[in-house]
Scaffold this motif. Structure first.
Motif, short mmCIF file in Angstrom:
data_model
loop_
_atom_site.label_atom_id
_atom_site.label_comp_id
_atom_site.label_asym_id
_atom_site.label_seq_id
_atom_site.Cartn_x
_atom_site.Cartn_y
_atom_site.Cartn_z
N ASP A 1 5.19 7.07 -2.57
CA ASP A 1 4.84 8.04 -3.63
C ASP A 1 4.12 7.43 -4.83
O ASP A 1 4.43 7.75 -5.96
CB ASP A 1 6.11 8.75 -4.11
CG ASP A 1 7.07 7.80 -4.81
OD1 ASP A 1 6.96 6.58 -4.58
OD2 ASP A 1 7.89 8.26 -5.60
N GLU A 2 3.11 6.60 -4.56
CA GLU A 2 2.36 6.03 -5.68
C GLU A 2 1.69 7.13 -6.49
O GLU A 2 1.58 7.04 -7.70
CB GLU A 2 1.30 5.05 -5.15
CG GLU A 2 0.55 4.28 -6.23
CD GLU A 2 -0.65 5.03 -6.81
OE1 GLU A 2 -1.12 4.63 -7.89
OE2 GLU A 2 -1.10 6.02 -6.21
N GLU A 3 1.26 8.18 -5.80
CA GLU A 3 0.48 9.23 -6.47
C GLU A 3 1.27 9.97 -7.54
O GLU A 3 0.70 10.65 -8.38
CB GLU A 3 -0.10 10.21 -5.45
CG GLU A 3 -1.08 9.57 -4.45
CD GLU A 3 -2.39 9.14 -5.08
OE1 GLU A 3 -2.54 9.31 -6.31
OE2 GLU A 3 -3.25 8.59 -4.36
N THR A 4 2.62 9.86 -7.50
CA THR A 4 3.41 10.44 -8.60
C THR A 4 4.22 9.33 -9.28
O THR A 4 5.34 9.54 -9.73
CB THR A 4 4.33 11.58 -8.11
OG1 THR A 4 4.99 11.14 -6.91
CG2 THR A 4 3.54 12.83 -7.80
N GLY B 1 0.82 -1.20 0.00
CA GLY B 1 0.00 0.00 0.00
C GLY B 1 0.86 1.25 0.00
O GLY B 1 1.99 1.22 0.47
N HIS B 2 0.30 2.33 -0.53
CA HIS B 2 1.06 3.60 -0.53
C HIS B 2 0.55 4.50 0.58
O HIS B 2 -0.65 4.69 0.74
CB HIS B 2 1.01 4.29 -1.89
CG HIS B 2 -0.35 4.78 -2.34
ND1 HIS B 2 -0.86 6.00 -1.94
CD2 HIS B 2 -1.27 4.24 -3.16
CE1 HIS B 2 -2.04 6.18 -2.51
NE2 HIS B 2 -2.33 5.12 -3.25
N LEU B 3 1.49 5.06 1.35
CA LEU B 3 1.13 5.90 2.49
C LEU B 3 0.97 7.37 2.11
O LEU B 3 0.55 8.18 2.93
CB LEU B 3 2.18 5.77 3.60
CG LEU B 3 2.09 4.49 4.45
CD1 LEU B 3 3.35 4.32 5.30
CD2 LEU B 3 0.86 4.51 5.36
N ILE C 1 -9.77 6.88 1.80
CA ILE C 1 -10.07 5.73 0.93
C ILE C 1 -8.91 5.45 -0.01
O ILE C 1 -8.69 4.31 -0.41
CB ILE C 1 -11.42 5.92 0.18
CG1 ILE C 1 -11.84 4.59 -0.43
CG2 ILE C 1 -11.38 6.99 -0.88
CD1 ILE C 1 -11.94 3.47 0.56
N ASP C 2 -8.14 6.47 -0.34
CA ASP C 2 -6.99 6.28 -1.24
C ASP C 2 -5.72 6.63 -0.49
O ASP C 2 -5.22 7.72 -0.59
CB ASP C 2 -7.17 7.15 -2.49
CG ASP C 2 -6.11 6.86 -3.54
OD1 ASP C 2 -5.34 5.89 -3.35
OD2 ASP C 2 -6.02 7.60 -4.51
N MET C 3 -5.12 5.65 0.24
CA MET C 3 -5.61 4.32 0.48
C MET C 3 -5.29 3.81 1.87
O MET C 3 -4.89 2.70 2.06
CB MET C 3 -5.06 3.35 -0.60
CG MET C 3 -3.54 3.31 -0.65
SD MET C 3 -2.91 2.00 -1.73
CE MET C 3 -3.08 0.57 -0.71
N LYS C 4 -5.47 4.69 2.85
CA LYS C 4 -5.13 4.28 4.21
C LYS C 4 -6.11 3.24 4.76
O LYS C 4 -5.74 2.43 5.63
CB LYS C 4 -5.03 5.51 5.10
CG LYS C 4 -3.79 6.35 4.73
CD LYS C 4 -3.66 7.65 5.45
CE LYS C 4 -2.33 8.32 5.10
NZ LYS C 4 -2.21 9.68 5.67
N SER D 1 -3.78 -2.90 -1.86
CA SER D 1 -5.11 -2.67 -1.28
C SER D 1 -5.71 -1.33 -1.68
O SER D 1 -6.34 -0.66 -0.87
CB SER D 1 -5.03 -2.79 0.24
OG SER D 1 -4.00 -1.96 0.75
N GLU D 2 -5.54 -0.93 -2.94
CA GLU D 2 -6.22 0.28 -3.44
C GLU D 2 -7.73 0.03 -3.41
O GLU D 2 -8.18 -1.10 -3.53
CB GLU D 2 -5.80 0.55 -4.89
CG GLU D 2 -4.35 0.94 -5.07
CD GLU D 2 -4.10 2.45 -5.04
OE1 GLU D 2 -5.02 3.20 -4.61
OE2 GLU D 2 -3.00 2.87 -5.41
N PRO D 3 -8.52 1.11 -3.28
CA PRO D 3 -9.97 0.93 -3.23
C PRO D 3 -10.50 0.36 -4.55
O PRO D 3 -10.01 0.72 -5.61
CB PRO D 3 -10.50 2.35 -3.03
CG PRO D 3 -9.42 3.24 -3.54
CD PRO D 3 -8.13 2.52 -3.25
#
Ligand SMILES: [Zn+2]
Length: 486
Positions: A176-179, A108-110, A142-145, A204-206
């Motif tokens: 840093d999944e978001e980038t 998962g990405h924090l 939800i994205d994604m904690k 575990s992304e939504p």
């Protein structure tokens, strides 16, 4: 909510498994508490080039994993600035079984995307973790904690249950999944592949599609190709217009002709429209399907586009950023155009570039590609001595990828899913990026993406629906137990 058709599981829960999963029921509150704590630690991801210190959330996560009795390892990744105190972490926590065996990895990405506080309701602020009507609000909830909280709990409960298993269960937290993972999935697959190259991975992304109540299983994704086209022209006085050498005109010609003349090779989707429809109807029945079709998201008056599920089955592009010009009476000699291509799994980056080169040839533009790619125009005498009309450079690149849902691990997921939810699974792939793209590109196998539900990811008033957490945690726990004992 559309009701889902009940389904008799092929491998129903055994008595032992039932007991194991009941631990999730008794610890439900702890999942919520954990999610709340994670949301209350701000872990922004501003951009790949702008440092934001997110060490607090990694240290907190490391601490809870260690308190659970898991082994942890932190990897330090230097930030582009190379300043000593500017770096990112990747964290791996592991739980060893009692004998040699396979490795299952949770991931998962924090990091969270930025927010504009003014758009959020006052009573549910972005870093608050406020619970209201069965929803936990906050940026990253939800994205994604939420998915991360469920995976941590599944690991913890497997450990506390004392149930025997073989091999290893590990969890990898990325920064840093978001980038697109320059300091996370892209870095680790390049520099520490041995640490993360598990036999199977669950991200575990939504993945709950509104208005359904149980997740779909993501088995692939399209490839982002974020490309910058720089068009060159010749400057001049605005009172003597130039038709063909005005850089804005050149970019415009490129955009308006693309629909007819840009031919990007097609690829067979990992799952066809017909297969998707069959899976959906198996889950919700014809009535449910009709109900879902009636569901219409809110639309702004200016939005003239229809929702088109066809985009899943072809490579798409969108012209999203354009910059040119310095003054009203000066003809621009340069125009930058950023285009977001999303390629089908199976289409190589070189094939996309070939089609762009062919398209530019049709427009009589000489194009230059970034280093490392073959340029078809280099064998074309028509362009040999011409000046360059357009330079193509890469902002972000990743090819589309997919995992076979009928693999051994795919079957474990399918059977565990039907045992927990008593409805049939839906395997699907997405238009967006996940860390799974980088992992598959590095040759890692059996990567699936599924997690709890909620809404407004990346929007104001993002929330996690607390009612979905328990079942997802059960699913993770059951998959780990069954896979590591198979
Ligand atoms: Zn995400």
């Amino acid at each position: 909510m559309v009701s889902e058709k009940k389904f008799k599981p092929k491998f129903p829960l055994t008595e032992k498994e039932r007991k194991l999963l009941s631990l999730v029921d008794t610890n439900e509150e702890e999942i919520t508490d954990l999610l709340q704590k994670l949301v209350q630690i701000e872990s922004l991801n501003l951009s790949e080039f702008q440092y934001w210190d997110n060490r607090e959330i990694f240290k907190y996560t490391k601490k809870i994993m260690e308190e659970t009795g898991l082994k942890t390892e932190m990897f330090e990744v230097p930030f582009i600035s190379k300043k000593k105190n500017e770096f990112y972490y990747n964290l791996i926590a592991s739980l060893e079984g009692s004998a040699k065996g396979k490795t299952l990895q949770f991931n998962g990405h924090l990091d969270i995307v930025p927010y504009n506080k003014d758009n959020w309701d006052e009573e549910t602020p972005p870093i608050g973790g406020v619970i209201k009507d069965g929803k936990l609000y906050g940026r990253g909830s939800i994205d994604m904690k939420a998915g991360i909280a469920c995976q941590i709990m599944a690991m913890k409960l497997l450990k506390e249950s004392g149930e025997k298993f073989k091999g290893k269960l590990q969890m990898w937290f990325t920064p840093d999944e978001e980038t697109h993972g320059a300091y996370g999935s892209a870095y680790m697959t390049k520099h520490h592949l041995e640490a993360i190259n598990a036999d199977a991975t669950i991200i575990s992304e939504p993945s709950i599609w509104h208005p359904l109540a149980s997740p779909n299983i993501g088995m692939g994704e399209k490839g982002p190709h974020w490309l910058k086209f720089t068009f060159y022209g010749v400057a001049g006085h605005g009172s003597w217009p130039k038709e063909k050498s005005n850089a804005i005109n050149k970019a415009t010609r490129f955009m308006v002709n693309a629909k007819r003349k840009l031919k990007i090779p097609k690829r067979k989707p990992p799952i066809t429209k017909w297969q998707s429809l069959k899976q959906l109807i198996a889950r919700v029945g014809f009535t449910g399907y009709r109900e879902m079709r009636k569901f219409k998201p809110e639309k702004l008056p200016l939005d003239k586009d229809k929702r088109d599920s066809g985009i899943l089955y072809r490579t798409t592009y969108s012209f999203n950023d354009i910059k040119a010009g310095i003054k009203t009476n000066i003809i621009p000699d340069k125009c930058d155009l950023d285009v977001d291509f999303r390629t089908m799994p199976g289409l190589k980056s070189q094939e996309l570039f070939d089609s762009l080169v062919k398209y530019c040839s049709k427009l009589k533009y000489r194009i230059e590609l970034p280093e490392g790619y073959t340029n078809l125009q280099h064998d074309d005498s028509r362009f040999k001595d011409k000046p360059v009309d357009v330079d193509l450079s890469i902002l972000t690149i990743g090819e589309g990828s997919a995992t076979n849902p009928n693999s051994e691990f795919g079957k474990v997921i399918r059977n565990a899913f039907t045992a927990v939810y008593e409805t049939s699974p839906i395997f699907s792939y997405g238009t967006g990026f996940s860390d799974g793209g980088n992992m598959r590109e590095a040759g890692m196998k059996d990567i699936f993406v599924f997690g709890p539900g909620g809404r407004n990811a990346h929007n104001a008033n993002e929330y996690a629906d607390l009612s979905t957490l328990k079942d997802i945690t059960k699913l993770y726990l059951l998959i780990a137990y069954r896979y590591l004992n198979s």
